[in-house]
Design a protein around this motif. Structure first.
Motif, PDB file in Angstrom:
ATOM      1  N   LYS A  99      26.751  27.376  45.342  1.00 50.75           N
ATOM      2  CA  LYS A  99      27.511  28.576  45.687  1.00 50.75           C
ATOM      3  C   LYS A  99      28.988  28.259  45.885  1.00 50.75           C
ATOM      4  O   LYS A  99      29.869  28.990  45.429  1.00 50.75           O
ATOM      5  N   GLU A 100      29.257  27.144  46.547  1.00 44.23           N
ATOM      6  CA  GLU A 100      30.644  26.720  46.774  1.00 44.23           C
ATOM      7  C   GLU A 100      31.367  26.500  45.444  1.00 44.23           C
ATOM      8  O   GLU A 100      32.497  26.950  45.250  1.00 44.23           O
ATOM      9  N   VAL A 101      30.718  25.817  44.506  1.00 47.22           N
ATOM     10  CA  VAL A 101      31.341  25.530  43.221  1.00 47.22           C
ATOM     11  C   VAL A 101      31.480  26.811  42.400  1.00 47.22           C
ATOM     12  O   VAL A 101      32.473  27.007  41.699  1.00 47.22           O
ATOM     13  N   ALA A 102      30.493  27.703  42.496  1.00 48.38           N
ATOM     14  CA  ALA A 102      30.562  28.978  41.768  1.00 48.38           C
ATOM     15  C   ALA A 102      31.743  29.815  42.232  1.00 48.38           C
ATOM     16  O   ALA A 102      32.404  30.480  41.429  1.00 48.38           O
ATOM     17  N   GLU A 103      32.031  29.785  43.516  1.00 48.41           N
ATOM     18  CA  GLU A 103      33.188  30.515  44.042  1.00 48.41           C
ATOM     19  C   GLU A 103      34.485  29.931  43.496  1.00 48.41           C
ATOM     20  O   GLU A 103      35.461  30.658  43.269  1.00 48.41           O
ATOM     21  N   ARG A 104      34.497  28.628  43.256  1.00 54.87           N
ATOM     22  CA  ARG A 104      35.684  27.960  42.717  1.00 54.87           C
ATOM     23  C   ARG A 104      35.853  28.231  41.227  1.00 54.87           C
ATOM     24  O   ARG A 104      36.970  28.424  40.748  1.00 54.87           O
ATOM     25  N   GLU A 105      34.760  28.251  40.485  1.00 50.04           N
ATOM     26  CA  GLU A 105      34.812  28.360  39.027  1.00 50.04           C
ATOM     27  C   GLU A 105      34.678  29.792  38.507  1.00 50.04           C
ATOM     28  O   GLU A 105      35.011  30.057  37.350  1.00 50.04           O
ATOM     29  N   GLY A 106      34.215  30.704  39.349  1.00 45.86           N
ATOM     30  CA  GLY A 106      33.896  32.051  38.881  1.00 45.86           C
ATOM     31  C   GLY A 106      35.068  32.826  38.315  1.00 45.86           C
ATOM     32  O   GLY A 106      34.878  33.702  37.461  1.00 45.86           O
ATOM     33  N   HIS A 107      36.295  32.503  38.744  1.00 47.31           N
ATOM     34  CA  HIS A 107      37.449  33.254  38.253  1.00 47.31           C
ATOM     35  C   HIS A 107      37.713  33.002  36.773  1.00 47.31           C
ATOM     36  O   HIS A 107      38.486  33.732  36.144  1.00 47.31           O
ATOM     37  N   ASN A 108      37.076  31.972  36.207  1.00 46.71           N
ATOM     38  CA  ASN A 108      37.240  31.696  34.776  1.00 46.71           C
ATOM     39  C   ASN A 108      36.331  32.567  33.904  1.00 46.71           C
ATOM     40  O   ASN A 108      36.415  32.489  32.681  1.00 46.71           O
ATOM     41  N   TYR A 109      35.483  33.376  34.519  1.00 49.54           N
ATOM     42  CA  TYR A 109      34.521  34.197  33.784  1.00 49.54           C
ATOM     43  C   TYR A 109      34.859  35.667  33.959  1.00 49.54           C
ATOM     44  O   TYR A 109      34.984  36.156  35.082  1.00 49.54           O
ATOM     45  N   HIS A 110      35.002  36.356  32.832  1.00 51.98           N
ATOM     46  CA  HIS A 110      35.482  37.739  32.837  1.00 51.98           C
ATOM     47  C   HIS A 110      34.459  38.625  32.132  1.00 51.98           C
ATOM     48  O   HIS A 110      34.270  38.532  30.917  1.00 51.98           O
ATOM     49  N   VAL A 111      33.796  39.471  32.907  1.00 48.45           N
ATOM     50  CA  VAL A 111      32.846  40.427  32.343  1.00 48.45           C
ATOM     51  C   VAL A 111      33.643  41.657  31.927  1.00 48.45           C
ATOM     52  O   VAL A 111      34.218  42.354  32.760  1.00 48.45           O
ATOM     53  N   LEU A 112      33.692  41.913  30.623  1.00 46.04           N
ATOM     54  CA  LEU A 112      34.553  42.961  30.068  1.00 46.04           C
ATOM     55  C   LEU A 112      33.765  44.138  29.516  1.00 46.04           C
ATOM     56  O   LEU A 112      34.343  45.066  28.958  1.00 46.04           O
ATOM     57  N   GLY A 113      32.464  44.095  29.674  1.00 46.38           N
ATOM     58  CA  GLY A 113      31.585  45.171  29.214  1.00 46.38           C
ATOM     59  C   GLY A 113      30.151  44.747  29.432  1.00 46.38           C
ATOM     60  O   GLY A 113      29.872  43.599  29.795  1.00 46.38           O
ATOM     61  N   GLU A 114      29.222  45.646  29.222  1.00 51.51           N
ATOM     62  CA  GLU A 114      27.820  45.320  29.490  1.00 51.51           C
ATOM     63  C   GLU A 114      27.335  44.132  28.669  1.00 51.51           C
ATOM     64  O   GLU A 114      26.468  43.379  29.103  1.00 51.51           O
ATOM     65  N   ASP A 115      27.889  43.956  27.464  1.00 53.55           N
ATOM     66  CA  ASP A 115      27.498  42.849  26.595  1.00 53.55           C
ATOM     67  C   ASP A 115      28.633  41.854  26.358  1.00 53.55           C
ATOM     68  O   ASP A 115      28.456  40.906  25.584  1.00 53.55           O
ATOM     69  N   ILE A 116      29.785  42.065  26.980  1.00 51.24           N
ATOM     70  CA  ILE A 116      30.973  41.282  26.642  1.00 51.24           C
ATOM     71  C   ILE A 116      31.333  40.330  27.780  1.00 51.24           C
ATOM     72  O   ILE A 116      31.541  40.744  28.916  1.00 51.24           O
ATOM     73  N   LEU A 117      31.420  39.046  27.434  1.00 53.14           N
ATOM     74  CA  LEU A 117      31.834  38.024  28.385  1.00 53.14           C
ATOM     75  C   LEU A 117      32.923  37.174  27.756  1.00 53.14           C
ATOM     76  O   LEU A 117      32.809  36.753  26.603  1.00 53.14           O
ATOM     77  N   ALA A 118      33.988  36.919  28.515  1.00 55.92           N
ATOM     78  CA  ALA A 118      35.009  35.955  28.103  1.00 55.92           C
ATOM     79  C   ALA A 118      35.113  34.897  29.194  1.00 55.92           C
ATOM     80  O   ALA A 118      35.085  35.220  30.381  1.00 55.92           O
ATOM     81  N   TRP A 119      35.181  33.635  28.793  1.00 51.28           N
ATOM     82  CA  TRP A 119      35.418  32.585  29.780  1.00 51.28           C
ATOM     83  C   TRP A 119      36.503  31.657  29.277  1.00 51.28           C
ATOM     84  O   TRP A 119      36.667  31.444  28.077  1.00 51.28           O
ATOM     85  N   THR A 120      37.283  31.163  30.240  1.00 56.36           N
ATOM     86  CA  THR A 120      38.460  30.375  29.904  1.00 56.36           C
ATOM     87  C   THR A 120      38.336  28.958  30.456  1.00 56.36           C
ATOM     88  O   THR A 120      37.737  28.715  31.496  1.00 56.36           O
ATOM     89  N   GLY A 121      38.927  28.041  29.714  1.00 55.54           N
ATOM     90  CA  GLY A 121      39.041  26.643  30.135  1.00 55.54           C
ATOM     91  C   GLY A 121      40.307  26.131  29.497  1.00 55.54           C
ATOM     92  O   GLY A 121      41.403  26.578  29.834  1.00 55.54           O
ATOM     93  N   ASN A 122      40.173  25.251  28.490  1.00 51.36           N
ATOM     94  CA  ASN A 122      41.346  24.869  27.710  1.00 51.36           C
ATOM     95  C   ASN A 122      41.535  25.788  26.509  1.00 51.36           C
ATOM     96  O   ASN A 122      42.373  25.542  25.651  1.00 51.36           O
TER      97      ASN A 122
END
Length: 222
Positions: A99-122
């Motif tokens: 849970k601690e790590v998910a709170e840290r990493e979760g901002h890199n995941y963007h739910v943009l629609g019911e079927d649409i996911l974008a995630w960022t790294g490099n």
């Protein structure tokens, strides 16, 4: 009898030593815990934490972020659960819980629609079909005339043969992404910034065919 005087005993001692060394170099992976951080109508996201031991290389906590939907059926692997696909991973040394790590990493995941996911790294990775497939864009795809190159080892081009474009986006030159948008019609766009870009400019990146092809426009200062 002196061991050095007996080839048979020497061979036995060598075999025992070899077995001991192999045992001490065994790679181990222990599952620790997990935390679901998005539970939507069409897909779910969770972070699973493991303890990895690679002797003489790495020992400590790591994480794998996984996505599950009706489109992610698979038999699974040692560090990917059946019916889930891995969308990201990294180190989590010293962490206390998933849970601690998910709170840290979760901002890199963007739910943009019911079927649409974008995630960022490099780079940016986007799925329009609930993690069934992803299209990606990375700043290493940009033309060289837009980049202030970082210093690279001699084995990298142009001195060597290795493709080391990723060196341009390490450390404080790592890209940051904002204004990420996408819709069910296959349009996706975002703004990317990096100290590696010439003239202190940002890049607006867009696609209108579900991320199969991309257009880039420089914006801001020159």
């Amino acid at each position: 009898m002196n061991i050095s005087s007996s080839p048979r005993l020497m061979s036995l001692a060598t075999a025992i030593l070899s077995v001991s060394l192999l045992a001490s170099c065994k790679v181990t992976k222990e599952r620790l815990d997990e935390a679901v951080f998005y539970d939507g109508p069409h897909f779910r996201l969770k972070l699973v934490r493991y303890y990895e031991n690679y002797p003489l290389h790495y020992s400590g906590e790591v994480f794998r972020i996984q996505c599950s939907s009706a489109r992610t059926a698979n038999p699974g692997t040692e560090m990917q659960d059946p019916g889930w696909v891995m969308t990201g991973s990294g180190a989590a040394i010293g962490s206390k819980s998933a849970k601690e790590v998910a709170e840290r990493e979760g901002h890199n995941y963007h739910v943009l629609g019911e079927d649409i996911l974008a995630w960022t790294g490099n780079g940016v990775n986007v799925s329009f079909d609930a993690c069934g497939g992803f299209q990606s864009w990375y700043p290493t795809a940009l033309p060289a005339d837009l980049i202030v190159p970082a210093e690279k080892p001699d084995y990298c081009a142009p001195k060597g043969k290795a493709d080391c474009r990723h060196y341009d986006f390490l450390g404080d030159r790592a890209p940051s992404f904002e204004a990420i948008r996408a819709n069910a019609q296959g349009t996706v766009s975002f703004l990317v910034r990096s100290k590696a870009f010439k003239g202190n400019r940002a890049m607006r990146v867009q696609s209108s065919d579900y991320g199969k092809t991309w257009t880039v426009t420089a914006v801001g200062q020159q």
